[in-house]
Design a protein around this motif. Structure first.
Motif, short mmCIF file in Angstrom:
data_model
loop_
_atom_site.label_atom_id
_atom_site.label_comp_id
_atom_site.label_asym_id
_atom_site.label_seq_id
_atom_site.Cartn_x
_atom_site.Cartn_y
_atom_site.Cartn_z
N GLN A 457 0.86 -1.18 0.00
CA GLN A 457 0.00 0.00 0.00
C GLN A 457 0.90 1.24 0.00
O GLN A 457 2.02 1.17 0.51
N THR A 458 0.41 2.33 -0.58
CA THR A 458 1.20 3.55 -0.55
C THR A 458 0.39 4.67 0.09
O THR A 458 -0.84 4.64 0.05
N GLU A 505 1.30 -3.39 -9.94
CA GLU A 505 0.08 -3.77 -10.64
C GLU A 505 0.35 -4.35 -12.03
O GLU A 505 -0.43 -5.15 -12.53
N GLN B 101 -6.88 -1.03 -11.38
CA GLN B 101 -5.98 -1.85 -10.59
C GLN B 101 -5.87 -1.46 -9.12
O GLN B 101 -5.25 -2.16 -8.35
N ASP B 102 -6.41 -0.31 -8.76
CA ASP B 102 -6.26 0.07 -7.36
C ASP B 102 -7.38 0.97 -6.86
O ASP B 102 -8.19 1.49 -7.63
N VAL B 115 -4.22 7.60 0.28
CA VAL B 115 -3.76 6.22 0.43
C VAL B 115 -4.18 5.44 -0.79
O VAL B 115 -5.31 5.56 -1.24
N THR B 116 -3.27 4.67 -1.34
CA THR B 116 -3.62 3.87 -2.52
C THR B 116 -3.37 2.40 -2.23
O THR B 116 -2.30 2.03 -1.74
N GLN B 117 -4.37 1.59 -2.51
CA GLN B 117 -4.28 0.15 -2.25
C GLN B 117 -4.42 -0.62 -3.56
O GLN B 117 -5.49 -0.66 -4.14
N PRO B 118 -3.33 -1.23 -4.04
CA PRO B 118 -3.46 -2.08 -5.22
C PRO B 118 -4.39 -3.26 -4.93
O PRO B 118 -4.26 -3.88 -3.88
N LEU B 120 -4.51 -6.08 -6.29
CA LEU B 120 -3.70 -7.28 -6.32
C LEU B 120 -3.29 -7.74 -4.92
O LEU B 120 -3.12 -8.92 -4.67
N ARG B 121 -3.09 -6.79 -3.99
CA ARG B 121 -2.57 -7.11 -2.66
C ARG B 121 -3.66 -7.30 -1.61
O ARG B 121 -3.38 -7.42 -0.44
N SER B 145 -4.90 -5.86 3.77
CA SER B 145 -3.76 -6.38 3.01
C SER B 145 -2.79 -6.99 4.01
O SER B 145 -3.03 -6.97 5.21
N TYR B 151 -2.58 -0.76 8.92
CA TYR B 151 -2.71 -0.15 7.59
C TYR B 151 -3.91 -0.69 6.83
O TYR B 151 -3.86 -0.93 5.64
N THR B 152 -5.02 -0.89 7.58
CA THR B 152 -6.24 -1.31 6.93
C THR B 152 -6.78 -0.15 6.11
O THR B 152 -6.93 0.95 6.62
N PHE B 153 -7.05 -0.41 4.85
CA PHE B 153 -7.58 0.61 3.96
C PHE B 153 -9.08 0.68 4.17
O PHE B 153 -9.76 -0.35 4.10
#
Lengths: 512, 180
Positions: A457-458, A505, B101-102, B115-118, B120-121, B145, B151-153
């Motif tokens: 995550q970013t 991704e 994708q996110d 906050v960005t969560q892909p 995929l993860r 993730s 770091y729960t989105f």
């Protein structure tokens, strides 16, 4: 080996049969019970010591009591051994245990993160080991198979690990053990002594003892007096010249530090004696320990980050503590597991460190990449709090004309400014196509190398003030915790995040 | 030795999808007023307790409390109102964005973050609905993730139907694996 071969045969011939432990386990249970007893009744010890003479005079009382206690331990050990069963059943490890409170543990192989073998001192003569199975979840889900012949444990381990890999990765199960282990690093006693000296345990210890300083000094004074040393006179400025006073103080501090350093060296030898880091295929194995031999293994694909830590003393001596970070080791497995389960190579030299890093994450440039510094505003930001505390205090002190106090306060402010500037100076970041690198520290330097494709995550963040000056902070979350790069130009922050997301991704590479 | 496997093809940053050009979706218009209401109720609750202690008759209070009571009460009212106002304005600014994708979530007034969560993860997804949220037909989407519980989105204040759609989108995404 024939011992283990029959055991494997037994396991293979009777799939799903409940197995018992080796009888040595009774010893393990008994010792664990004694430990628990001691842990619970440690506060009774002073009372026992006080009545030591009385106890000594009445052997007819304490001998049977001791006997009864030993019998109790043996019985508890035997009962626990008797009710313990385990089996491998349809891709699960099942354990039934408990004398009064029955427990049934069901652990699917794929949930097992890590398998460790431990060899307490009393298992050495019969060459047994204790097998610990870590899971990703909570520490409560940890399973233990208390006593297995060592060779058999190795086979069981490779069997579980291979089974977990699934049908597409079916290997002959016994081969993995026979395969040649490649030695990556070994630590000599000299290295461990250096590690003992450089590791920070001394200061932790000093800090931990802080509440007892008063008592300690009092009893030390009484003890010294008995030896004919009069502390009161020694430290009385009226009877001693200042330089004598100083020498006494310095030698006292040195003596104390020497003692603590020796303790720390002892601790280092205890944990890391005979340290060997080996590699089979994609698996790292660490073995070490003086009394209890620990074994930790890690699949290379689970490696999330490499950290090269150097304290100031490490820098002087040219040593590096190299850490291989796995899943959430930092907070979810806190406690004893975290310490022994971590894969750390203590006090390696620069060239060994480079070799290990290149082996674990091929292509990383942590050793020689140039770091970009973060913005100087970071100092201003971190100085804000100390200044806010200082200003009103200074005003009050100046108003009340407390000049010495004001000087101490100002000195404290300058020291914190110097330290924060040093901290800013250490902060740096860099990246290439595969990895991000972060450098930080205060007196020491810690360098981090994180594979970009393992990012979970970013986070991009900035305050309005930072926004106005075109700055931001970014946070990269990995399975082993998060790393922050503060106060970098916004466009670089965005670019770093964009590239990271793109890589994660687009390539879709697994993170474990 | 680090040069052997190392490649460094240049990637132009301009060709990448950009997190600064996200199309932000607002949360449900009911979210900010609802939060304001909850905050107000909480503030009133605190004030009532303070007042109740002041005017109850069972216990004798220390003098300083009686003296400082107007100050404490007034201070709490002022700080509370400021806090409510800040929160309300901040709530108005919250938003999320969904790309192929996110997922991204933007928040903060003075301290802003994105906050960005892909996808995929993503390990698993949860819809959380407290009693008040249920009444208002809102839901909070939580995405977990391997980064850990810290770091729960989470996206709060989604209309329930949207939250379900979003959840379905994540679950049916080709990259969300079954075993994590």
């Amino acid at each position: 080996m024939d011992n283990s071969a029959t055991a494997t045969l037994k396991l293979a011939a009777e799939p799903g049969q409940w197995q018992r432990l080796s009888p040595v386990a009774i010893m393990y249970f008994a010792v664990a019970f004694i430990r628990a007893l001691v842990g619970n009744f440690v506060y009774l010890l002073p009372a026992l010591l006080l009545s030591y003479n009385k106890i000594k005079q009445n052997p007819q009382l304490w001998l049977p009591a001791l006997g009864a206690l030993l019998l109790l331990c043996a019985t508890v050990g035997w009962l626990k051994f008797h009710y313990y069963r385990y089996r491998l059943y349809q891709g699960n490890l099942q354990i039934k245990s408990g004398v009064l409170q029955k427990k049934h543990l069901d652990l699917p192989f794929e949930r097992i993160q890590n398998i460790r073998l431990e060899q307490p001192l009393f298992y050495r003569p019969t060459d047994h080991v204790c097998m610990l199975l870590d899971t990703a979840g909570s520490a409560k889900q940890e399973a233990k198979i208390y006593a297995l012949p060592k060779a058999f444990a190795e086979q069981l381990k490779s069997r579980i690990l291979n089974n977990r890999a699934g049908a597409e990765h079916q290997q002959p199960q016994t081969d993995a053990v026979e395969q040649q282990e490649q030695l990556l690093n070994a630590r000599s006693t000299k290295d461990l002594i250096i590690h003992g000296i450089t590791s920070n345990r001394i200061w932790l210890f000093l800090g931990g003892l802080a509440p007892f300083y008063d008592n300690m000094f009092d009893s030390a004074a009484i003890w010294l007096e008995r030896l004919g040393v009069d502390l009161q006179a020694m430290f009385d400025p009226a009877t001693q010249a200042w330089w004598q006073y100083g020498i006494y103080l310095v030698s006292l501090v040195l003596l104390l530090m020497l003692g603590l350093t020796l303790l720390s060296i002892g601790g280092s030898l205890l944990t890391f004696h005979g340290f060997r880091l080996t590699r089979i295929d994609d698996r790292y194995i660490r073995r070490s320990g003086l009394l209890t031999r620990h074994e930790v293994s890690m699949k290379l694909s689970r490696l999330q980050m490499i950290v090269a830590k150097q304290d100031w003393l490490d820098r002087v001596l040219g040593r590096i503590n190299l850490k291989f970070e796995q899943l959430n080791a930092s907070f979810e497995h806190a406690g004893a597991v975290a310490v022994t389960g971590k894969l750390m190579v203590p006090s390696v030299k620069a060239d060994e460190c480079e070799f290990l890093m290149a082996d674990a994450l091929p292509g990383n440039q942590l050793a020689d990449i140039t770091f970009t510094p973060i913005s100087r505003r970071h100092i201003l930001r971190t100085m804000l709090l100390p200044t806010l505390v200082y200003l009103p205090l200074a005003c009050i002190m100046a108003y009340k004309q407390l000049w010495p106090e004001l000087m101490i306060a100002s000195l404290a402010l300058f020291t914190s400014a110097a330290l924060l500037t040093l901290r800013w100076w250490r902060w740096g970041y860099a990246s290439d196509a595969e990895f991000m690198y972060i450098r930080k520290g205060l007196l020491g330097i810690d360098r981090y190398c994180l594979p970009i494709h393992k990012i979970q995550q970013t986070r991009f963040s900035q305050s309005l003030l930072m926004k106005r000056s075109g700055l931001c902070s970014i946070k990269l979350v990995l399975a082993c915790g998060a790393q922050t790069i503060p106060y970098i130009p916004s466009h670089i922050g965005h670019a770093l995040i964009n590239t990271a997301l793109h890589k994660v991704e687009r390539e879709k590479r697994p993170w474990m | 030795m680090s040069q052997i496997l190392f490649t460094n093809q240049s990637l132009s940053v301009h060709n990448l999808a950009d997190v600064t050009a996200l199309e932000m979706q607002r949360l449900s218009p009911r979210y900010a007023p609802l939060n304001l209401l909850c905050g107000t109720i909480f503030l009133l609750f605190l004030l009532t307790i303070l007042a109740a202690i002041r005017w109850q008759t069972w216990l004798t209070l220390p003098d300083w409390y009686l003296h400082l009571f107007p100050l404490i009460f007034g201070g709490l009212v002022a700080v509370g109102l400021l806090w409510l106002l800040y929160d309300y304005l901040a709530d108005k600014r919250k938003g999320y964005a969904v790309r192929e994708q996110d997922l991204s979530y933007q928040s903060g007034l003075f301290f802003q973050s994105l906050v960005t969560q892909p996808i995929l993860r993503v390990q698993h997804v949860e819809l959380k609905r407290g009693p008040i949220e249920r009444k208002a037909g809102l839901a909070t989407l939580q995405v977990f993730s391997a980064g850990g519980s810290l770091y729960t989105f989470a996206i709060p204040g989604l209309p329930e139907a949207d939250a379900r759609k979003l959840r379905q989108f994540i679950l049916s995404h080709s990259d969300v694996s079954q075993d994590g």
